[in-house]
Design a protein around this motif. Structure first.
Motif, mmCIF file in Angstrom:
data_model
loop_
_atom_site.group_PDB
_atom_site.id
_atom_site.type_symbol
_atom_site.label_atom_id
_atom_site.label_comp_id
_atom_site.label_asym_id
_atom_site.label_seq_id
_atom_site.Cartn_x
_atom_site.Cartn_y
_atom_site.Cartn_z
ATOM 1 N N LYS A 131 39.133 55.291 37.305
ATOM 2 C CA LYS A 131 38.486 53.911 37.364
ATOM 3 C C LYS A 131 38.545 53.262 38.420
ATOM 4 O O LYS A 131 39.615 53.154 39.113
ATOM 5 N N ASN A 132 37.329 52.597 39.032
ATOM 6 C CA ASN A 132 37.325 51.975 40.099
ATOM 7 C C ASN A 132 38.439 50.500 39.998
ATOM 8 O O ASN A 132 38.030 49.857 39.153
ATOM 9 N N ALA A 133 39.179 50.597 40.906
ATOM 10 C CA ALA A 133 40.262 49.444 40.919
ATOM 11 C C ALA A 133 39.710 48.201 41.944
ATOM 12 O O ALA A 133 39.238 48.314 42.882
ATOM 13 N N CYS A 134 40.006 47.079 41.307
ATOM 14 C CA CYS A 134 39.851 45.858 42.055
ATOM 15 C C CYS A 134 41.269 45.051 42.002
ATOM 16 O O CYS A 134 42.002 45.029 41.029
ATOM 17 N N VAL A 135 41.703 44.716 42.993
ATOM 18 C CA VAL A 135 43.218 44.033 43.156
ATOM 19 C C VAL A 135 43.157 42.655 43.576
ATOM 20 O O VAL A 135 42.459 42.307 44.478
ATOM 21 N N PHE A 136 43.548 41.845 42.767
ATOM 22 C CA PHE A 136 43.792 40.390 42.859
ATOM 23 C C PHE A 136 45.043 39.940 43.215
ATOM 24 O O PHE A 136 46.114 40.318 42.326
ATOM 25 N N ASN A 142 31.318 47.933 41.142
ATOM 26 C CA ASN A 142 31.838 47.384 40.117
ATOM 27 C C ASN A 142 33.256 47.577 39.759
ATOM 28 O O ASN A 142 33.741 48.704 39.847
ATOM 29 N N CYS A 143 33.761 46.631 39.519
ATOM 30 C CA CYS A 143 35.446 46.785 39.000
ATOM 31 C C CYS A 143 35.590 47.145 37.447
ATOM 32 O O CYS A 143 34.964 46.747 36.485
ATOM 33 N N GLN A 144 36.040 48.444 37.349
ATOM 34 C CA GLN A 144 36.360 48.911 35.965
ATOM 35 C C GLN A 144 37.768 48.517 35.515
ATOM 36 O O GLN A 144 37.900 48.472 34.328
ATOM 37 N N VAL A 145 38.734 48.434 36.348
ATOM 38 C CA VAL A 145 40.039 47.991 35.843
ATOM 39 C C VAL A 145 40.539 46.689 37.103
ATOM 40 O O VAL A 145 40.259 47.260 38.218
ATOM 41 N N ASN A 146 41.128 46.062 36.623
ATOM 42 C CA ASN A 146 41.514 44.831 37.521
ATOM 43 C C ASN A 146 43.118 44.881 37.680
ATOM 44 O O ASN A 146 43.852 44.981 36.273
ATOM 45 N N TYR A 147 43.620 44.803 38.656
ATOM 46 C CA TYR A 147 45.051 44.536 38.888
ATOM 47 C C TYR A 147 45.442 43.195 39.668
ATOM 48 O O TYR A 147 45.166 42.791 40.433
ATOM 49 N N HIS A 148 46.080 42.494 38.468
ATOM 50 C CA HIS A 148 46.255 40.947 39.196
ATOM 51 C C HIS A 148 47.875 40.984 39.447
ATOM 52 O O HIS A 148 48.732 41.059 38.409
#
Length: 275
Positions: A161-166, A195-201
């Motif tokens: 899943k495409n990751a977005c990191v915050f 698009n973000c499919q999974v978010n890493y906060h």
């Protein structure tokens, strides 16, 4: 008297060995028949794969069949692996992307995935040698279906899943960069323009800073748009025995926190993810 005893012993021994030569504990397992072709000949073509397994008779039919079935699965797995290696040689340098993708999927396919569709189609007992045989087969259609199923499963995993990191808190920029770097090294998908499919906060905090030790706390939250997947706090520590700078100790403590998280991520990455 002695002469008669001698001949009696000879006769009994002859009868015993004659019985041993003809008797077999599995001679009543199946109807008598000639040896099938599949017992000694494997098949591998574009339609199906056929192999066989065997087991020495014990007189316990269920045990003998289970052992011969297991041996048949091992033989079929070896046959499939041989076929894949042959395909590898023929695909080297191929320009057909679809063909190469198909081959890559086949090479990465676990044997268990294919063998789930394999069936034991016939059994035969060699009563002369007291051996039970099991014939096993799987079709190319079964293999294609297993490949499709496996690829679909992989596409649902966390690492696909495409990751977005915050990142927030202390050293947030460095924490984010290191996180992205490690995700990429582990084969996770990271495409910033999609698009973000999974978010890493990530939320980072230095909880103790001394001349010879730094402690770090990293909170990691993973979730899809609507569903939480993971939430845990990781503590990192760095000790100095050679007068390292505070900056170096801080980096080491953050790295230790990330190390602890990636231990858990090793198990999490194959976790199915739904929106």
């Amino acid at each position: 008297m002695q002469k008669n005893s001698f001949f009696t012993v000879i006769c009994l021994a002859t009868l015993f060995f004659s019985y041993k030569a003809s008797a077999c504990s599995c001679d009543n397992y199946y109807p008598a028949s000639e040896q099938p072709e599949w017992v000694s000949k494997q098949q591998a073509d574009d339609i199906q794969f056929i192999s066989a397994g065997s087991s020495i008779c014990t007189g316990l039919k269920s045990l003998d069949e289970r052992r011969s079935d297991n041996d048949a699965r091992i033989s079929l797995s070896k046959l499939l692996n041989t076929r894949v290696k042959a395909a590898e040689s023929s695909k080297i340098g191929a320009v057909d992307g679809a063909s190469y993708a198909r081959y890559s999927a086949k090479t990465s396919l676990d044997s268990e995935q294919v063998l789930k569709s394999a069936i034991i189609f016939e059994r035969w007992a060699d009563t002369k040698n007291c051996v039970v045989y099991a014939g096993i087969k799987v079709t190319q259609a079964n293999i294609d279906s297993a490949i499709t199923e496996k690829m679909q499963q992989k596409q649902q995993q966390l690492n696909a899943k495409n990751a977005c990191v915050f990142s927030q808190g202390e050293n947030k920029r460095q924490v984010k960069e290191w996180m992205i770097e490690r995700l990429l090294q582990q084969g996770f998908v990271f495409e910033p323009n999609k698009n973000c499919q999974v978010n890493y906060h990530l939320s980072n905090k230095i909880i103790s800073s001394q001349s010879d030790m730094v402690k770090n706390s990293l909170v990691v939250k993973i979730y899809t748009e609507y569903k939480p997947i993971w939430h845990k706090t990781y503590t990192g520590k760095a000790l100095s025995f050679s007068h390292r700078s505070q900056g170096e100790l801080t980096k080491m403590a953050i790295s230790d926190s990330l190390d602890n998280f990636f231990v858990d991520l090793t198990e999490l990455k194959s976790k199915p993810v739904t929106p």
